[in-house]
Design a protein around this motif. Structure first.
Motif, mmCIF file in Angstrom:
data_model
loop_
_atom_site.group_PDB
_atom_site.id
_atom_site.type_symbol
_atom_site.label_atom_id
_atom_site.label_comp_id
_atom_site.label_asym_id
_atom_site.label_seq_id
_atom_site.Cartn_x
_atom_site.Cartn_y
_atom_site.Cartn_z
ATOM 1 N N LEU A 6 0.864 -1.177 0.000
ATOM 2 C CA LEU A 6 0.000 0.000 0.000
ATOM 3 C C LEU A 6 0.904 1.231 0.000
ATOM 4 N N THR A 7 0.660 2.126 -0.926
ATOM 5 C CA THR A 7 1.485 3.329 -1.045
ATOM 6 C C THR A 7 0.611 4.569 -0.973
ATOM 7 N N ASN A 8 0.743 5.313 0.118
ATOM 8 C CA ASN A 8 -0.005 6.575 0.319
ATOM 9 C C ASN A 8 -1.488 6.407 0.024
ATOM 10 N N VAL A 9 -2.077 5.389 0.624
ATOM 11 C CA VAL A 9 -3.463 5.040 0.328
ATOM 12 C C VAL A 9 -4.432 5.801 1.236
ATOM 13 N N SER A 10 -5.422 6.412 0.609
ATOM 14 C CA SER A 10 -6.526 7.043 1.337
ATOM 15 C C SER A 10 -7.837 6.565 0.732
ATOM 16 N N ARG A 11 -8.866 6.551 1.569
ATOM 17 C CA ARG A 11 -10.206 6.208 1.083
ATOM 18 C C ARG A 11 -11.200 7.063 1.840
ATOM 19 N N ALA A 18 -12.128 7.581 5.741
ATOM 20 C CA ALA A 18 -12.066 6.283 6.433
ATOM 21 C C ALA A 18 -10.635 5.820 6.622
ATOM 22 N N VAL A 19 -9.777 6.075 5.612
ATOM 23 C CA VAL A 19 -8.363 5.701 5.669
ATOM 24 C C VAL A 19 -7.560 6.879 5.164
ATOM 25 N N ASN A 20 -6.501 7.225 5.888
ATOM 26 C CA ASN A 20 -5.790 8.463 5.606
ATOM 27 C C ASN A 20 -4.294 8.220 5.402
ATOM 28 N N ASP A 21 -3.860 8.188 4.135
ATOM 29 C CA ASP A 21 -2.448 8.202 3.759
ATOM 30 C C ASP A 21 -1.651 7.073 4.430
ATOM 31 N N ILE A 22 -2.081 5.843 4.197
ATOM 32 C CA ILE A 22 -1.414 4.672 4.784
ATOM 33 C C ILE A 22 -0.459 4.041 3.776
ATOM 34 N N SER A 23 0.746 3.742 4.239
ATOM 35 C CA SER A 23 1.718 2.996 3.443
ATOM 36 C C SER A 23 2.214 1.822 4.276
ATOM 37 N N MET A 24 2.226 0.625 3.678
ATOM 38 C CA MET A 24 2.779 -0.548 4.353
ATOM 39 C C MET A 24 3.114 -1.614 3.321
ATOM 40 N N THR A 25 4.055 -2.466 3.677
ATOM 41 C CA THR A 25 4.436 -3.592 2.828
ATOM 42 C C THR A 25 4.359 -4.868 3.650
ATOM 43 N N LEU A 26 3.659 -5.883 3.126
ATOM 44 C CA LEU A 26 3.485 -7.154 3.816
ATOM 45 C C LEU A 26 4.086 -8.261 2.975
ATOM 46 N N ASP A 27 4.995 -9.028 3.591
ATOM 47 C CA ASP A 27 5.616 -10.158 2.925
ATOM 48 C C ASP A 27 5.183 -11.448 3.606
ATOM 49 N N ALA A 28 5.837 -12.556 3.276
ATOM 50 C CA ALA A 28 5.479 -13.858 3.835
ATOM 51 C C ALA A 28 5.510 -13.825 5.357
ATOM 52 N N GLY A 29 4.567 -14.549 5.960
ATOM 53 C CA GLY A 29 4.436 -14.570 7.399
ATOM 54 C C GLY A 29 3.084 -14.031 7.818
ATOM 55 N N VAL A 30 2.869 -13.967 9.127
ATOM 56 C CA VAL A 30 1.583 -13.536 9.674
ATOM 57 C C VAL A 30 1.719 -12.136 10.244
ATOM 58 N N GLY A 40 -10.885 1.636 10.647
ATOM 59 C CA GLY A 40 -10.596 1.576 9.218
ATOM 60 C C GLY A 40 -9.983 0.259 8.781
ATOM 61 N N LYS A 41 -9.937 -0.727 9.686
ATOM 62 C CA LYS A 41 -9.301 -2.012 9.357
ATOM 63 C C LYS A 41 -10.023 -2.716 8.211
ATOM 64 N N THR A 42 -11.346 -2.772 8.278
ATOM 65 C CA THR A 42 -12.103 -3.462 7.231
ATOM 66 C C THR A 42 -11.943 -2.761 5.886
ATOM 67 N N THR A 43 -11.921 -1.451 5.896
ATOM 68 C CA THR A 43 -11.721 -0.704 4.651
ATOM 69 C C THR A 43 -10.371 -1.048 4.025
ATOM 70 N N VAL A 44 -9.330 -1.132 4.847
ATOM 71 C CA VAL A 44 -8.005 -1.500 4.341
ATOM 72 C C VAL A 44 -8.037 -2.901 3.740
ATOM 73 N N GLY A 57 -3.708 6.924 -3.986
ATOM 74 C CA GLY A 57 -2.664 5.954 -3.717
ATOM 75 C C GLY A 57 -2.890 4.649 -4.470
ATOM 76 N N THR A 58 -2.019 3.661 -4.196
ATOM 77 C CA THR A 58 -2.089 2.389 -4.906
ATOM 78 C C THR A 58 -2.042 1.221 -3.931
ATOM 79 N N VAL A 59 -2.772 0.157 -4.295
ATOM 80 C CA VAL A 59 -2.756 -1.108 -3.553
ATOM 81 C C VAL A 59 -2.429 -2.205 -4.560
ATOM 82 N N THR A 60 -1.351 -2.945 -4.312
ATOM 83 C CA THR A 60 -0.925 -3.976 -5.265
ATOM 84 C C THR A 60 -0.614 -5.284 -4.554
#
Length: 303
Positions: A6-11, A18-30, A40-44, A57-60
């Motif tokens: 997620l790169t600078n994501v808002s909704r 609901a979601v304001n300028d969130i950036s994060m990267t998730l790799d293997a694991g929990v 805003g967890k469900t929106t994300v 922003g972008t979600v990939t």
């Protein structure tokens, strides 16, 4: 191994962010997505799953956008918090239908494996409307896992599960993460995240408040300043005495008594009765006034 980014994501919905300028990267694991209800967890999660388009922003997933990209579902599974299961179906019917929608080469074999994975084989021929909430949750997880996705998104997956079911689901998520799957589950309970995930993303009021190892985040939450409401037989004299106490970082007085801001919860609660006794002051009331879940999480925005 798959990567969610997620790169600078808002909704936003109209004037509501609901979601304001969130950036994060998730790799293997929990990874645990932690925050109070309405944060805003469900929106994300829905943006990660391609159900919602980010307003900005972008979600990939592996570099491909999730929005309007149905091929992403070949490697992604989602378990919503809100149930959408026809009660007249059996668990077998429901999971088999999911396997067929994914056009798997052996849908019956895939359904059998997925139901066994969540320990629902013995009950697979019962109608879902006869299940407990925990059994329905496990059936929905089986449907999300039937095509063996590399990415699994779960919204409050432990709701309604009894202790044995919770332990089995935690073990399952651990196992999938250890095998290289990218798992993200949301929760508003820190203890759930601690037991499953070493990595935490904390969302408060639509913003990313903290990110990283859960031990560091727990220390932030535990060591935050605490606010107490105090009433005594002589509030003014008590306020003067408390200002000299090392564990007290601020004192205010009004018609309802004292508001005391303590930097160390334990030290203050031990010092207060000693100070009151030394000053000959009778304590009438002592209440933590900022112990709601929202206030605990909100502190992370300032940390």
């Amino acid at each position: 191994m798959s990567t969610i980014e997620l790169t600078n994501v808002s909704r936003w919905y109209g004037n509501v962010v609901a979601v304001n300028d969130i950036s994060m990267t998730l790799d293997a694991g929990v990874t645990g997505l932690l925050g109070p209800n309405g944060a805003g967890k469900t929106t994300v999660l829905h943006m990660m799953a391609g159900f919602l388009a980010p307003s900005r922003g972008t979600v990939t997933v592996d570099g491909a956008p999730t929005w309007r990209h149905p091929d992403v579902y070949r490697k992604l599974g989602l378990v919503n918090e809100r149930e959408a299961v026809h009660g007249f179906l059996s668990a077998w019917d429901f999971v088999l239908a999911s396997a067929k929608m994914h056009k798997l080469a052996d849908p019956r074999g895939a359904a059998t494996r997925a139901l066994a994975l969540v320990e629902m084989t013995e009950a697979q021929d019962r109608r879902i409307e006869t299940f407990s909430k925990g059994m329905r949750q496990r059936t929905r997880v089986a449907a999300a896992l039937v095509h063996e996705p590399q990415v699994l998104l779960l919204d409050e997956p432990f709701n309604g599960m009894d202790p044995r079911q919770r332990m089995h689901m935690m073990d399952l998520l651990h196992s999938l993460g250890d095998r290289g799957h990218t798992i993200l589950f949301s929760s508003h309970i820190l203890e759930e995240v601690e037991q499953v995930s070493g990595t935490v993303q904390v969302i408060v009021a639509g913003r990313l408040a903290a990110s990283g190892d859960y031990r560091r985040i727990r220390r932030l939450m535990t060591n935050r300043p605490h606010l107490f409401a105090v009433q005594s037989s002589d509030d003014r004299r008590l306020a003067v005495a408390l200002i000299a106490e090392k564990s007290v970082s601020g004192v205010e007085i009004d018609g309802n008594g004292l508001s005391v801001r303590a930097s160390d919860y334990g030290s203050f609660t031990r010092a207060l009765p000693r100070i009151a006794l030394a000053e000959g002051i009778r304590l009438r009331r002592l209440l933590p006034s900022d112990e709601s879940l929202e206030s605990v999480f909100s502190y992370l925005l300032e940390a």
